[in-house]
Design an enzyme around this catalytic site. Structure first.
Site, mmCIF file in Angstrom:
data_model
loop_
_atom_site.group_PDB
_atom_site.id
_atom_site.type_symbol
_atom_site.label_atom_id
_atom_site.label_comp_id
_atom_site.label_asym_id
_atom_site.label_seq_id
_atom_site.Cartn_x
_atom_site.Cartn_y
_atom_site.Cartn_z
ATOM 1 N N GLU A 109 0.849 -1.193 0.000
ATOM 2 C CA GLU A 109 0.000 0.000 0.000
ATOM 3 C C GLU A 109 0.889 1.249 0.000
ATOM 4 O O GLU A 109 0.703 2.166 -0.795
ATOM 5 C CB GLU A 109 -0.901 -0.025 1.227
ATOM 6 C CG GLU A 109 -1.773 1.208 1.387
ATOM 7 C CD GLU A 109 -2.496 1.227 2.731
ATOM 8 O OE1 GLU A 109 -3.468 1.995 2.855
ATOM 9 O OE2 GLU A 109 -2.081 0.494 3.658
ATOM 10 N N HIS A 110 1.833 1.310 0.940
ATOM 11 C CA HIS A 110 2.802 2.411 1.025
ATOM 12 C C HIS A 110 4.204 1.818 0.885
ATOM 13 O O HIS A 110 4.543 0.887 1.611
ATOM 14 C CB HIS A 110 2.732 3.119 2.377
ATOM 15 C CG HIS A 110 1.370 3.535 2.805
ATOM 16 N ND1 HIS A 110 0.590 2.773 3.660
ATOM 17 C CD2 HIS A 110 0.637 4.634 2.508
ATOM 18 C CE1 HIS A 110 -0.555 3.389 3.874
ATOM 19 N NE2 HIS A 110 -0.559 4.517 3.189
#
Length: 455
Positions: free
Chosen positions: A348-349
């Site tokens: 996601e990040h």
């Protein structure tokens, strides 16, 4: 604190990495049958079901399901000035970035007299979900509302759980900071509804016929069904999205948050540790993964974690996340191997804390968002980079994107051919129709030319 996974000397093909890399246990399938009766109850009983479910799951029975405008204004009036300034700056930056995402219609002339235009049309109505469980997320109001507004969505509504801690005029309503963020953005259709029942409310709509509480701001409360639901939530929200997908569009089935950091020996271990902790404080299921070719950095990060974790506010939650099976320090032979790992993980990040970080980041193929260099932590993107923080999780970044203006638009092809242009291509259409044993397709063309194939 964190376990290690040593991949040095291994052949790192995608099949092996997908099996070896950690993931949080997040069984949406098992949750489906638990949310099904909730969603059916909302479909059949509407407002009465929503009130009862709020009392059952949130510990508070909403007085009014729709938040009155006066309560929204009061939340904004009482907002701490520094927090208001921070929210306004976050909104300003998000608008700058998302304004550049608006698509323009494109007309292509295929042949003289024959064009295809791709029109970008916003969805008619969206439901934006803002969670309110372990933390309060006014930033998620911004991340959902700004791209929807810039896409020129005609109607939008926000739902967030009522908070049992609220007192006075805010009793039975969502957190006042969330209400204030809605007011800052000009959103006045806000519902005190959380969880799976909020998704069901958006999907089915409701009319509140309660004689005492079914009117707000002098009007009956009517929530029209939406076309699309966006926004993160817990496993019950995700399960309801999966259950109702098709009746509504959804942005994604977002699971627990995750951060991956690709770092070499040039990274500051204290920065790395701080960033791992920052995501771990979201949820005991949050994933924090460090991928590095430096044993020295790995050891330094562990020492920094040992200092930082006991001192952080949510130490118990952070410890559970970092010690969970979803969090690891992954040792690799070199940065090329590290890139193979992070591309397979599709975080996601993803932070890049290496020498020549921009060049390394350019080689990333799979990530919800990439944060380049020592001064671009994930927290910046969460609040004030201008980027969107509603991002794909659980490896979905290999095929899906984060929330953007595009999420709220649909491409519609408009085909416009005149008679000579159709005549020119008619025999090819007939030939293809016959090859697929669909002769009526061809006849729909030849009917325009006296039931003959034009030559």
């Amino acid at each position: 604190m964190m376990s290690s996974l040593d991949l040095r000397g291994r052949t790192l093909d995608v099949r092996f990495l997908r099996q070896a890399l950690p993931r949080a246990e997040f069984d949406v399938t098992a949750a489906l049958e638990q949310v099904r009766p909730i969603c059916e109850d909302v479909e059949h009983r509407g407002a009465a079901a929503l009130r009862e479910l709020g009392e059952r799951f949130d510990g508070v029975r909403p007085t009014h399901l729709r938040v009155p405008r006066a309560v929204l204004r009061s939340a904004l009036d009482r907002l701490d000035p520094d927090l208001r300034a921070a929210l306004e700056e976050s909104i300003r930056r998000a608008r700058i970035v998302h304004a550049d995402q608006r698509r323009t219609d494109t007309t292509t002339q295929v042949v003289p007299g024959g064009t295809v235009t791709e029109r970008w049309v916003p969805v008619d109505r969206v439901g934006l979900y803002v969670p309110g469980g372990l933390a309060v997320y006014p930033s998620s109001v911004i991340m959902n509302v700004v791209p929807a507004q810039l896409a020129e969505v005609g109607s939008l509504a926000v739902a967030s759980p009522p908070q049992r801690e609220n007192v006075g005029e805010f009793a039975g309503y969502p957190n006042p900071t969330i209400l204030a963020a809605c007011a800052l953005l000009g959103v006045d259709e806000v519902y005190a509804v959380g969880g799976a029942q909020a998704v069901a409310m958006f999907a089915h709509g409701f009319v509140d016929d309660d004689p005492q509480f079914g009117e707000v701001d002098g009007e009956p409360v009517v929530c029209d069904p939406v076309s699309l639901v966006t926004g993160p939530g817990n496993i019950w929200v995700v399960a309801a999205k999966r259950l109702l997908k098709g009746l509504i569009g959804i942005d994604a089935e977002a699971g627990p948050t995750e951060i991956a950091i690709l770092a070499d020996d040039s990274a500051d271990p204290d920065h790395v540790a701080a960033d791992l902790v920052s995501q771990a404080e979201h949820d005991p299921l949050a994933a924090s993964v460090l991928v590095t070719d430096s044993e020295e950095l790995a050891e330094g990060t562990l020492r920094a974690l040992a200092r930082r974790v006991p001192a952080t506010k949510h130490a118990e939650r952070v410890t559970e996340a970092l010690e969970g099976t979803q969090s690891r320090i992954v040792l690799v032979d070199d940065l090329d191997a590290g890139l193979d790992v992070v591309n397979a993980y599709a975080a996601e990040h993803l932070e890049i804390q290496t020498r020549d970080a921009a060049d390394v980041a350019a080689r990333v193929r799979n990530a919800g968002a990439v944060f380049v260099g020592p001064h671009s932590p994930v927290s910046l993107g969460d609040y004030a980079a201008g980027s969107n923080h509603v991002l794909p999780t659980a490896g979905c970044a290999c095929h899906s994107s984060g929330l953007s203006v595009q999420s709220f638009l649909r491409g519609i092809h408009v085909v416009d051919y005149d008679e000579p242009a159709l005549r020119e291509v008619a025999r090819h259409v007939v030939t293809l129709a016959q090859s697929e044993d669909l002769p009526a397709h061809g006849e729909a063309v030849t009917a325009r030319f006296g039931d003959e194939v034009p030559r």
